[in-house]
Design a protein around this motif. Structure first.
Motif, PDB file in Angstrom:
ATOM      1  N   ARG A  31       0.826  -1.214   0.000  1.00 50.44           N
ATOM      2  CA  ARG A  31       0.000   0.000   0.000  1.00 50.44           C
ATOM      3  C   ARG A  31       0.861   1.266   0.000  1.00 50.44           C
ATOM      4  O   ARG A  31       0.402   2.337  -0.401  1.00 50.44           O
ATOM      5  N   LEU A  32       2.116   1.128   0.446  1.00 51.19           N
ATOM      6  CA  LEU A  32       3.034   2.272   0.510  1.00 51.19           C
ATOM      7  C   LEU A  32       3.981   2.322  -0.690  1.00 51.19           C
ATOM      8  O   LEU A  32       4.888   3.160  -0.728  1.00 51.19           O
ATOM      9  N   ALA A 100       1.757   9.727   9.527  1.00 51.33           N
ATOM     10  CA  ALA A 100       0.369   9.900   9.090  1.00 51.33           C
ATOM     11  C   ALA A 100       0.068   9.042   7.869  1.00 51.33           C
ATOM     12  O   ALA A 100      -0.990   8.399   7.780  1.00 51.33           O
ATOM     13  N   ARG A 101       1.012   9.003   6.951  1.00 47.29           N
ATOM     14  CA  ARG A 101       0.828   8.211   5.727  1.00 47.29           C
ATOM     15  C   ARG A 101       0.760   6.723   6.042  1.00 47.29           C
ATOM     16  O   ARG A 101      -0.086   5.993   5.508  1.00 47.29           O
ATOM     17  N   VAL A 102       1.644   6.259   6.927  1.00 47.22           N
ATOM     18  CA  VAL A 102       1.685   4.841   7.268  1.00 47.22           C
ATOM     19  C   VAL A 102       0.437   4.429   8.048  1.00 47.22           C
ATOM     20  O   VAL A 102      -0.170   3.381   7.780  1.00 47.22           O
ATOM     21  N   ASN A 107      -4.838   1.680   8.334  1.00 42.67           N
ATOM     22  CA  ASN A 107      -6.270   1.707   8.636  1.00 42.67           C
ATOM     23  C   ASN A 107      -7.113   1.100   7.525  1.00 42.67           C
ATOM     24  O   ASN A 107      -8.285   0.749   7.741  1.00 42.67           O
ATOM     25  N   LEU A 108      -6.551   0.981   6.341  1.00 46.14           N
ATOM     26  CA  LEU A 108      -7.287   0.399   5.212  1.00 46.14           C
ATOM     27  C   LEU A 108      -7.230  -1.124   5.211  1.00 46.14           C
ATOM     28  O   LEU A 108      -7.927  -1.764   4.418  1.00 46.14           O
ATOM     29  N   MET A 109      -6.416  -1.686   6.088  1.00 50.23           N
ATOM     30  CA  MET A 109      -6.215  -3.136   6.100  1.00 50.23           C
ATOM     31  C   MET A 109      -7.293  -3.821   6.932  1.00 50.23           C
ATOM     32  O   MET A 109      -7.645  -3.349   8.014  1.00 50.23           O
TER      33      MET A 109
END
Length: 422
Positions: A31-32, A100-102, A107-109
């Motif tokens: 995701r990153l 914040a990005r991580v 949170n989408l997992m």
């Protein structure tokens, strides 16, 4: 988001109820943008010595003109200590932005990432952004299922000395623990094992055969000590040197030998690291709270060792530096540690104890620890706070005495802060 806000969000993601494994970390990295796949590594695991070895290796590589990331845990005072590039901690601004990005990706997992998995992802994003040439990556727990093990084959996979630790997770024999730690060895990498028991070496040899990795051993029997005192240590290794380190304790010379061998293996893989960089990097390496001499008159040492092997090494080093002196100990432990086995090593050196309660829900209280030590016929003074403990032990100690603060990393950071070191 500030760095502190990011840290608070990360700390909310406890490990409780989640199974060990790499699936969450792999999904998070994907995701990153898979930053970990754009970096090269020296991956280090072990029971004792991995942090010091990582710090010395990173110092050498920095002196060689490389841009070097260093990922370690735990931190002593500030979360940003875990992420360094050429010795400099990550800035609060970068921690807030990347954190914040991580966290948003996590949170989408469906299966939320754990605290350490989020930390590892922050490090990978940061080191990729910084365009590091090499990342010296310390394993958090074990190896095979540790979140750092999502990386591709490292340049060198390193296993330092292995003892019994986290047996409920890793296994209750050195062979089982060695198998877990050897899980960082991947096809095509060079593997370096600190020379130790055949029980461990046979396991690592088998893993290297299975994955087709080249195995190398350190040679501590070739270590020749030239001098060792409060100012540092000078030695020869494999007939080369002399090398000098400012880090104290016999075990730090063994860790330095491991770092020297890491450099030799990197050279074989084409990395340009001069002898001057090797010697200068060792000399300038810093690793706080490991037999760290922080003041004189009285001499005050800080040591974060928190298992029997570490306490035995600490006791041996103190006895060599001060063969004619008894030592004041300021100490605290976690209740789930093998504190009886830990203290048996330092009790023969002790003039007296001052006890405190480390900042952890797992801590043994200062009062209970003092009662235990008193039951052995020792003088022990419990204190309510670390500040009170430091004031008490420094009041008891005379100018020519020695004080050692030890037992738990959870107290060392605050002591360093009280002494103006961080």
């Amino acid at each position: 988001m500030t760095g502190q806000e990011a840290v608070e969000l990360i700390h909310e993601q406890a490990w409780v109820g989640q199974k060990p494994g790499l699936s969450r970390t792999r999904e998070l990295m994907q995701r990153l943008g898979n930053p970990h796949k754009q970096l090269k590594y020296v991956h280090i695991t072990g029971t004792n010595g991995k942090g010091s070895t990582a710090a010395m290796t990173a110092s050498i590589l920095s002196k060689a003109g490389l841009k070097v990331g260093l990922y370690t845990s735990p931190h002593l005072w500030t979360f940003r200590e875990r992420f360094r590039v050429n010795g400099q901690m990550m800035s609060d601004e970068d921690l807030g932005r990347i954190g914040a990005r991580v966290v948003e990706a996590g949170n989408l997992m469906e299966d939320p990432a754990t605290e350490f998995e989020l930390m590892t992802a922050i490090g990978m994003v940061y080191f990729q952004e910084q365009k590091c040439d090499l990342v010296v990556l310390e394993v958090g727990l074990g190896g095979r299922l540790d979140s750092t093990n999502v990386i591709p084959a490292p340049e060198v996979a390193v296993i330092t000395n292995i003892g019994l630790e986290h047996t409920e997770v890793l296994g209750d024999t050195k062979a089982l623990i060695a198998r877990e730690k050897a899980g960082i060895i991947k096809q095509g990498c060079n593997a370096l094992l600190y020379h130790q028991s055949r029980e461990v070496e046979e396991v690592v040899e088998q893993v290297c055969r299975e994955v087709d990795a080249s195995l190398h051993f350190t040679a501590p029997e070739t270590l020749e000590v030239l001098s060792s005192n409060q100012e540092g240590q000078t030695f020869l290794y494999r007939g080369n040197g002399p090398y000098h380190i400012g880090l104290l304790g016999d075990y730090q010379m063994c860790n330095a030998c491991t770092a020297i061998d890491i450099v030799q293996l990197l050279r074989q893989r084409g990395w340009k690291i001069s002898d001057e960089a090797l010697m200068s990097g060792l000399d300038r390496a810093v690793w706080p709270a490991r037999m760290e001499l922080v003041r004189r008159n009285p001499d005050v040492f800080l040591d974060g060792g928190h298992n029997p092997q570490c306490m035995e090494a600490l006791a041996e080093s103190l006895a060599k530096l001060y063969p004619e002196k008894k030592i004041w100990f300021l100490t605290g432990v976690l209740a789930d540690k093998d504190f009886c086995d830990m203290f048996k090593h330092i009790i023969p050196l002790a003039r007296g104890f001052v006890t405190i309660t480390p900042d952890s829900p797992r801590a043994m209280t200062a009062q209970d620890l003092a009662k235990y030590l008193e039951s052995l016929g020792l003088d022990a003074t419990p204190c309510e706070t670390i500040t009170e403990g430091m004031e008490t032990v420094l009041r008891l100690a005379k100018a020519d005495d020695v004080v050692c603060v030890c037992g738990s990393l959870y107290m060392i950071g605050e002591v360093r802060h009280l002494l103006g070191l961080c």
